[in-house]
Design an enzyme around this catalytic site. Structure first.
Site, PDB file in Angstrom:
ATOM      1  N   SER A   1      22.218  28.873 -35.583  1.00  0.00           N
ATOM      2  CA  SER A   1      21.954  27.511 -35.086  1.00  0.00           C
ATOM      3  C   SER A   1      22.544  26.448 -36.004  1.00  0.00           C
ATOM      4  O   SER A   1      22.592  26.611 -37.229  1.00  0.00           O
ATOM      5  CB  SER A   1      20.448  27.269 -34.982  1.00  0.00           C
TER       6      SER A   1
ATOM      7  N   GLU B   1      17.368  40.999 -30.851  1.00  0.00           N
ATOM      8  CA  GLU B   1      16.396  40.058 -31.437  1.00  0.00           C
ATOM      9  C   GLU B   1      15.257  39.811 -30.461  1.00  0.00           C
ATOM     10  O   GLU B   1      14.090  39.821 -30.827  1.00  0.00           O
ATOM     11  CB  GLU B   1      17.094  38.736 -31.776  1.00  0.00           C
TER      12      GLU B   1
ATOM     13  N   GLU C   1      12.682  28.248 -21.711  1.00  0.00           N
ATOM     14  CA  GLU C   1      13.449  27.682 -20.584  1.00  0.00           C
ATOM     15  C   GLU C   1      14.788  28.404 -20.466  1.00  0.00           C
ATOM     16  O   GLU C   1      15.212  28.785 -19.368  1.00  0.00           O
ATOM     17  CB  GLU C   1      13.694  26.177 -20.798  1.00  0.00           C
TER      18      GLU C   1
HETATM   19  C1  LIG Z   1      10.560  28.974 -36.498  1.00  0.00           C
HETATM   20  C2  LIG Z   1      12.008  29.024 -36.113  1.00  0.00           C
HETATM   21  C3  LIG Z   1      12.836  29.909 -36.746  1.00  0.00           C
HETATM   22  C4  LIG Z   1      14.197  29.924 -36.449  1.00  0.00           C
HETATM   23  N1  LIG Z   1      15.011  30.772 -37.158  1.00  0.00           N
HETATM   24  C5  LIG Z   1      16.343  30.725 -36.937  1.00  0.00           C
HETATM   25  C6  LIG Z   1      17.216  31.510 -37.752  1.00  0.00           C
HETATM   26  O1  LIG Z   1      16.793  32.247 -38.644  1.00  0.00           O
HETATM   27  N2  LIG Z   1      18.538  31.416 -37.526  1.00  0.00           N
HETATM   28  C7  LIG Z   1      19.063  30.631 -36.549  1.00  0.00           C
HETATM   29  O2  LIG Z   1      20.282  30.625 -36.385  1.00  0.00           O
HETATM   30  N3  LIG Z   1      18.264  29.854 -35.765  1.00  0.00           N
HETATM   31  C8  LIG Z   1      16.915  29.896 -35.949  1.00  0.00           C
HETATM   32  N4  LIG Z   1      16.082  29.114 -35.187  1.00  0.00           N
HETATM   33  C9  LIG Z   1      16.676  28.174 -34.223  1.00  0.00           C
HETATM   34  C10 LIG Z   1      16.454  28.549 -32.762  1.00  0.00           C
HETATM   35  O3  LIG Z   1      17.329  29.562 -32.367  1.00  0.00           O
HETATM   36  C11 LIG Z   1      16.672  27.247 -31.961  1.00  0.00           C
HETATM   37  O4  LIG Z   1      15.629  26.353 -32.326  1.00  0.00           O
HETATM   38  C12 LIG Z   1      16.634  27.485 -30.466  1.00  0.00           C
HETATM   39  O5  LIG Z   1      17.755  28.216 -30.050  1.00  0.00           O
HETATM   40  C13 LIG Z   1      16.589  26.137 -29.700  1.00  0.00           C
HETATM   41  O6  LIG Z   1      17.605  25.304 -30.131  1.00  0.00           O
HETATM   42  P1  LIG Z   1      17.291  23.796 -30.575  1.00  0.00           P
HETATM   43  O7  LIG Z   1      16.180  23.811 -31.549  1.00  0.00           O
HETATM   44  O8  LIG Z   1      18.584  23.164 -30.989  1.00  0.00           O
HETATM   45  O9  LIG Z   1      16.739  23.082 -29.274  1.00  0.00           O
HETATM   46  P2  LIG Z   1      17.601  22.493 -28.022  1.00  0.00           P
HETATM   47  O10 LIG Z   1      18.671  23.471 -27.665  1.00  0.00           O
HETATM   48  O11 LIG Z   1      18.018  21.099 -28.432  1.00  0.00           O
HETATM   49  O12 LIG Z   1      16.508  22.463 -26.931  1.00  0.00           O
HETATM   50  C14 LIG Z   1      15.529  21.415 -26.856  1.00  0.00           C
HETATM   51  C15 LIG Z   1      14.738  21.616 -25.560  1.00  0.00           C
HETATM   52  O13 LIG Z   1      15.611  21.486 -24.418  1.00  0.00           O
HETATM   53  C16 LIG Z   1      15.520  22.646 -23.588  1.00  0.00           C
HETATM   54  N5  LIG Z   1      16.846  22.971 -23.050  1.00  0.00           N
HETATM   55  C17 LIG Z   1      18.029  22.971 -23.726  1.00  0.00           C
HETATM   56  N6  LIG Z   1      19.027  23.334 -22.904  1.00  0.00           N
HETATM   57  C18 LIG Z   1      18.457  23.613 -21.690  1.00  0.00           C
HETATM   58  C19 LIG Z   1      18.969  24.044 -20.414  1.00  0.00           C
HETATM   59  N7  LIG Z   1      20.266  24.317 -20.243  1.00  0.00           N
HETATM   60  N8  LIG Z   1      18.086  24.223 -19.414  1.00  0.00           N
HETATM   61  C20 LIG Z   1      16.767  23.987 -19.573  1.00  0.00           C
HETATM   62  N9  LIG Z   1      16.215  23.557 -20.746  1.00  0.00           N
HETATM   63  C21 LIG Z   1      17.056  23.372 -21.783  1.00  0.00           C
HETATM   64  C22 LIG Z   1      15.043  23.766 -24.521  1.00  0.00           C
HETATM   65  O14 LIG Z   1      14.394  24.794 -23.810  1.00  0.00           O
HETATM   66  C23 LIG Z   1      14.093  23.005 -25.448  1.00  0.00           C
HETATM   67  O15 LIG Z   1      12.834  22.873 -24.854  1.00  0.00           O
HETATM   68  C24 LIG Z   1      14.714  29.070 -35.451  1.00  0.00           C
HETATM   69  C25 LIG Z   1      13.850  28.190 -34.788  1.00  0.00           C
HETATM   70  C26 LIG Z   1      12.523  28.152 -35.117  1.00  0.00           C
HETATM   71  C27 LIG Z   1      11.623  27.168 -34.393  1.00  0.00           C
END
Ligand SMILES: Cc1cc2nc3c(=O)[nH]c(=O)nc-3n(C[C@H](O)[C@H](O)[C@H](O)COP(=O)(O)OP(=O)(O)OC[C@H]3O[C@@H](n4cnc5c(N)ncnc54)[C@H](O)[C@@H]3O)c2cc1C
Length: 366
Positions: free
Chosen positions: A129, A245, A353
């Protein structure tokens, strides 16, 4: 179809239960039972005990140091381990980088990294991410440019769990910014976290813990031999990894264990002058959870059993304020932290989602 466990499977469950009884250190079990997150040393200690028995890499084939179990045996292993309760083996090591290297790694990469991953001699983290590339992972920008027999990496990752403990990071990087499809310009690199140019900055989450990080790469030189699979084909590797995963995230055993713990604790707590366990509304809630077993709801149950005592006493975390008397049983405030942290369970393996979108498109063909 007969969904009952076979005699061999039941015997296997008993064998693993006995192993846990005899080998799980008491201090680790007690911390886990009280709802504390396992410390790094707890995870390492237990994973090494399991590895000595050949069980840590529970989903790997025998030729690479795993037990070669069936899917049912793996499920029993995970469930019993969570029920114990014992720390889980490192998912980054065992369910992510291990299967990836077995599938896509060179012989040299397998020989070098797999035994160390199984024994957690290397602690791995996942650099996927980025700010602006979470659900839309293919938007990632961290760049890797080839320079002789190295890649030079520049960019930023975020939400990198346990990067502050990590020896190695498996990373998605952009190697072809001009590729027609964004997915076709991405590669999968193994990065030694001690390489000059890497900065790890903590992110403290809502539960007050330091689990997450930002990771910055500033002209980080990575040997080209650390590329997994072909250059610009990293998206295929990432998809394979994410499939692994996501299978480990439901944690059914953990949910059952938390309900069991909440029921035990409800004998101690009182509501309207009676033990909480005798309250019909509480009993109904337990009965419903035992039917649906949802990790988030079960941590909420444990927190509610603690009632006002579950107000997090974060001051305990700060050595400077450690003279404060404890506000209640330690498990109550830990239950709140766990409740808060596990809001992330519907985000960290790809949000719910996004999972539903994948299911409707790829499985239901809608
Ligand atoms: C505790 C924790 C540990 C993590 N550990 C890691 C790690 O070790 N390594 C790593 O690489 N990442 C890690 N992550 C990141 C995780 O993979 C991302 O948080 C996740 O993929 C969501 O991305 P974002 O946070 O950018 O949210 P966004 O992608 O910005 O999403 C925000 C909201 O919009 C919704 N949304 C986005 N796009 C769509 C769509 N097309 N249709 C419908 N809804 C949508 C999502 O469901 C969400 O509710 C971690 C996250 C957490 C919370």
């Amino acid at each position: 179809m007969d969904l009952r466990f076979t005699a061999d499977e039941l015997a296997f469950r008993e064998e693993f239960r006995a192993f846990i009884r005899d080998h799980l250190p008491d201090d680790i079990r007690e911390r886990m039972r009280l709802g504390y997150a396992p410390r790094k040393e707890d995870t390492v200690r237990w994973q090494r005990i399991l590895n000595e028995r050949g069980w840590a890499a529970f989903n790997w084939p025998k030729e690479y140091g795993g037990p070669g179990w069936t899917p049912v045996q793996r499920m029993i292993f995970l469930e019993e381990n969570q029920l114990a309760p014992a720390p889980e083996v490192s998912s980054f090591n065992i369910t992510m980088i291990g299967p990836v290297l077995i599938q896509f790694g060179t012989e040299e990469q397998k020989r070098r990294f797999l035994p160390r991953a199984a024994n957690i001699d290397d602690w791995w983290c996942q650099g996927f991410s980025e700010p602006g590339a979470g659900s839309d992972l293919a938007a990632l920008k961290t760049a890797a440019k080839r320079d002789g027999d190295h890649y030079v990496v520049n960019g930023q990752k975020i939400w990198t769990s346990t990067a502050h403990h990590a020896d190695w990071c498996f990373c998605l990087v952009r190697t072809d910014p001009a590729a027609k499809k964004r997915q076709e310009g991405i590669s999968f690199l193994l990065i030694d976290m001690t390489t000059p140019g890497i900065t790890v900055r903590p992110i403290v989450s809502i539960d007050g813990s330091h689990h997450l990080n930002e990771v910055f790469f500033d002209d980080v030189r990575v040997p080209a031999e650390n590329l997994v699979g072909e250059q610009n084909k990293g998206w295929d590797v990432a998809k394979y990894l994410l499939g692994h995963e996501r299978t480990g995230i439901a944690r059914l055993g953990k949910s059952k264990e938390r309900v069991k713990f909440a029921k035990q604790a409800a004998h101690e707590m009182r509501a309207n002058g009676k033990p909480l366990i005798d309250d019909p509304a509480f009993r109904l809630r337990v009965a419903q959870l035992e039917g649906t077993e949802l990790l988030q709801a079960t941590t909420e149950l444990a927190m509610d059993v603690g009632g006002p005592l579950s107000m997090p006493d974060w001051a305990q975390e700060l050595e400077a304020l450690s003279n404060e008397p404890e506000l209640g049983p330690a498990w109550a405030s830990e239950a709140t932290k766990s409740y808060l942290f596990l809001r992330a369970a519907s985000i960290y393996g790809g949000t719910n989602e996004i999972q539903k979108n994948i299911l409707t498109k790829a499985v239901l063909g809608l």
